[in-house]
Design a protein around this motif. Structure first.
Motif, PDB file in Angstrom:
ATOM      1  N   TYR A 132       0.957  -1.420   0.040  1.00  0.00           N
ATOM      2  CA  TYR A 132       0.015   0.200   0.127  1.00  0.00           C
ATOM      3  C   TYR A 132       0.957   1.241   0.118  1.00  0.00           C
ATOM      4  CZ  TYR A 132      -3.289  -3.739   1.603  1.00  0.00           C
ATOM      5  OH  TYR A 132      -3.920  -4.937   1.732  1.00  0.00           O
ATOM      6  N   GLU A 133       1.098   1.962  -1.001  1.00  0.00           N
ATOM      7  CA  GLU A 133       1.914   3.054  -1.194  1.00  0.00           C
ATOM      8  C   GLU A 133       3.327   2.669  -1.054  1.00  0.00           C
ATOM      9  OE1 GLU A 133       0.506   6.557   0.593  1.00  0.00           O
ATOM     10  OE2 GLU A 133      -1.493   6.246  -0.180  1.00  0.00           O
ATOM     11  N   GLY A 134       3.759   1.547  -1.475  1.00  0.00           N
ATOM     12  CA  GLY A 134       5.078   0.873  -1.153  1.00  0.00           C
ATOM     13  C   GLY A 134       5.463  -0.002   0.030  1.00  0.00           C
ATOM     14  N   TYR A 146       1.925  -7.487  13.284  1.00  0.00           N
ATOM     15  CA  TYR A 146       0.815  -6.411  13.270  1.00  0.00           C
ATOM     16  C   TYR A 146       0.426  -5.929  11.943  1.00  0.00           C
ATOM     17  CZ  TYR A 146       1.639  -7.457  18.427  1.00  0.00           C
ATOM     18  OH  TYR A 146       1.789  -7.642  19.162  1.00  0.00           O
ATOM     19  N   GLN A 147      -0.762  -5.651  11.689  1.00  0.00           N
ATOM     20  CA  GLN A 147      -1.074  -5.072  10.438  1.00  0.00           C
ATOM     21  C   GLN A 147      -2.326  -3.919  11.184  1.00  0.00           C
ATOM     22  OE1 GLN A 147      -2.493  -7.011   6.901  1.00  0.00           O
ATOM     23  NE2 GLN A 147      -1.315  -5.602   5.747  1.00  0.00           N
ATOM     24  N   ALA A 148      -2.395  -2.867  10.260  1.00  0.00           N
ATOM     25  CA  ALA A 148      -3.422  -2.021  10.185  1.00  0.00           C
ATOM     26  C   ALA A 148      -3.618  -1.263   8.793  1.00  0.00           C
ATOM     27  CB  ALA A 148      -3.290  -1.012  11.284  1.00  0.00           C
ATOM     28  N   LEU A 149      -4.909  -0.970   8.517  1.00  0.00           N
ATOM     29  CA  LEU A 149      -5.257  -0.334   7.371  1.00  0.00           C
ATOM     30  C   LEU A 149      -6.689   0.532   7.506  1.00  0.00           C
ATOM     31  CD1 LEU A 149      -4.451  -3.305   4.890  1.00  0.00           C
ATOM     32  CD2 LEU A 149      -3.313  -1.094   4.818  1.00  0.00           C
ATOM     33  N   PRO A 150      -6.598   1.571   8.294  1.00  0.00           N
ATOM     34  CA  PRO A 150      -7.521   2.217   8.446  1.00  0.00           C
ATOM     35  C   PRO A 150      -8.425   2.815   7.430  1.00  0.00           C
ATOM     36  CG  PRO A 150      -5.759   3.115   9.825  1.00  0.00           C
ATOM     37  CD  PRO A 150      -5.170   2.023   8.901  1.00  0.00           C
ATOM     38  N   LEU A 162      -0.058 -19.345  15.373  1.00  0.00           N
ATOM     39  CA  LEU A 162      -1.163 -18.742  15.508  1.00  0.00           C
ATOM     40  C   LEU A 162      -1.522 -17.699  14.270  1.00  0.00           C
ATOM     41  CD1 LEU A 162      -1.109 -17.408  19.164  1.00  0.00           C
ATOM     42  CD2 LEU A 162      -2.281 -19.336  18.274  1.00  0.00           C
ATOM     43  N   ILE A 163      -2.440 -17.843  13.474  1.00  0.00           N
ATOM     44  CA  ILE A 163      -2.936 -17.260  12.184  1.00  0.00           C
ATOM     45  C   ILE A 163      -4.239 -16.228  12.263  1.00  0.00           C
ATOM     46  CG2 ILE A 163      -3.127 -17.456   9.705  1.00  0.00           C
ATOM     47  CD1 ILE A 163      -0.327 -18.657  10.519  1.00  0.00           C
ATOM     48  N   GLY A 164      -4.004 -15.252  11.919  1.00  0.00           N
ATOM     49  CA  GLY A 164      -5.136 -14.265  12.085  1.00  0.00           C
ATOM     50  C   GLY A 164      -5.490 -13.905  10.554  1.00  0.00           C
ATOM     51  N   ASP A 165      -6.087 -12.774  10.346  1.00  0.00           N
ATOM     52  CA  ASP A 165      -6.665 -12.410   8.991  1.00  0.00           C
ATOM     53  C   ASP A 165      -5.537 -11.983   8.217  1.00  0.00           C
ATOM     54  OD1 ASP A 165      -7.843 -11.196   6.842  1.00  0.00           O
ATOM     55  OD2 ASP A 165      -9.413 -10.460   8.106  1.00  0.00           O
ATOM     56  N   LEU A 166      -4.880 -12.807   7.266  1.00  0.00           N
ATOM     57  CA  LEU A 166      -3.686 -12.327   6.354  1.00  0.00           C
ATOM     58  C   LEU A 166      -4.322 -11.978   5.081  1.00  0.00           C
ATOM     59  CD1 LEU A 166      -1.614 -15.668   6.975  1.00  0.00           C
ATOM     60  CD2 LEU A 166      -1.084 -13.102   7.661  1.00  0.00           C
ATOM     61  N   SER A 167      -5.454 -11.602   4.901  1.00  0.00           N
ATOM     62  CA  SER A 167      -6.208 -11.278   3.313  1.00  0.00           C
ATOM     63  C   SER A 167      -5.884  -9.919   3.036  1.00  0.00           C
ATOM     64  CB  SER A 167      -7.707 -11.266   3.722  1.00  0.00           C
ATOM     65  OG  SER A 167      -8.335 -10.362   4.426  1.00  0.00           O
ATOM     66  N   ARG A 168      -5.231  -9.031   3.861  1.00  0.00           N
ATOM     67  CA  ARG A 168      -4.875  -7.769   3.423  1.00  0.00           C
ATOM     68  C   ARG A 168      -3.164  -7.687   3.325  1.00  0.00           C
ATOM     69  NH1 ARG A 168      -9.285  -7.712   5.667  1.00  0.00           N
ATOM     70  NH2 ARG A 168     -11.046  -5.883   5.415  1.00  0.00           N
ATOM     71  N   HIS A 169      -2.744  -8.834   3.778  1.00  0.00           N
ATOM     72  CA  HIS A 169      -1.211  -9.162   3.564  1.00  0.00           C
ATOM     73  C   HIS A 169      -0.631  -9.667   2.302  1.00  0.00           C
ATOM     74  CE1 HIS A 169       2.827  -9.128   5.021  1.00  0.00           C
ATOM     75  NE2 HIS A 169       2.921 -10.310   5.174  1.00  0.00           N
TER      76      HIS A 169
END
Length: 148
Positions: free
Chosen positions: A64-66, A97-101, A136-143
């Motif tokens: 996301y923007e590089g 950790y990941q965040a995409l507000p 432990l695997i979380g939501d990787l859909s945005r990664h």
């Protein structure tokens, strides 16, 4: 170099892995395994070795923007130097950790365990192998596009 300095050099290399991927530096990340192997424990295809193989794997990392908008946070690092002074092993926990507000709030997307081996060549430490245990695997859909 004394033992403390050797451990610090290895820890810097372990940290470099996190810094490069979080910065979106796919080539720099892949080059860390130019002479090493990267493996996800349980992957039936086995490990990947060499810069190009890692670059191919990184095709699925979404930027996301590089940048992937992640932070890789290591903890509980243990580094063991072999008596020969030319090889070492390490392990640590990893939290990503990941965040995409505004639609993807800050959250852990991956928790695991790194098992590393290193070799010292021409006075410089490099990865020989990194094996990752995906605990432990979380939501990787945005990664990763292959996990959407």
């Amino acid at each position: 170099m004394n033992e403390s300095a050797e451990r610090q050099a290895i820890l810097r290399l372990m940290n470099e892995y996190c810094y490069r991927i979080d910065a979106g530096d796919k080539l720099g990340f892949a080059q860390l395994f130019e002479h090493g192997t990267f493996e996800l424990r349980g992957d039936p295809n086995g490990g990947l070795s060499g810069t190009q193989a890692l670059m191919d794997m990184l095709e699925n990392v979404i930027l996301y923007e590089g940048k992937p908008q992640t932070k890789h946070v290591m903890s509980n690092e243990t580094i063991e130097l072999d008596p020969d002074g030319e090889t070492a092993s390490a392990q640590c926990y990893i939290a990503v950790y990941q965040a995409l507000p505004p639609d993807f709030p800050l959250q852990p997307i991956f928790m695991g365990h790194y098992f590393d081996s290193f070799e010292k060549v021409a006075g410089k430490w490099r990865f020989k192998r990194r094996e990752i245990s995906p605990d432990l695997i979380g939501d990787l859909s945005r990664h990763r596009s292959d996990m959407a």
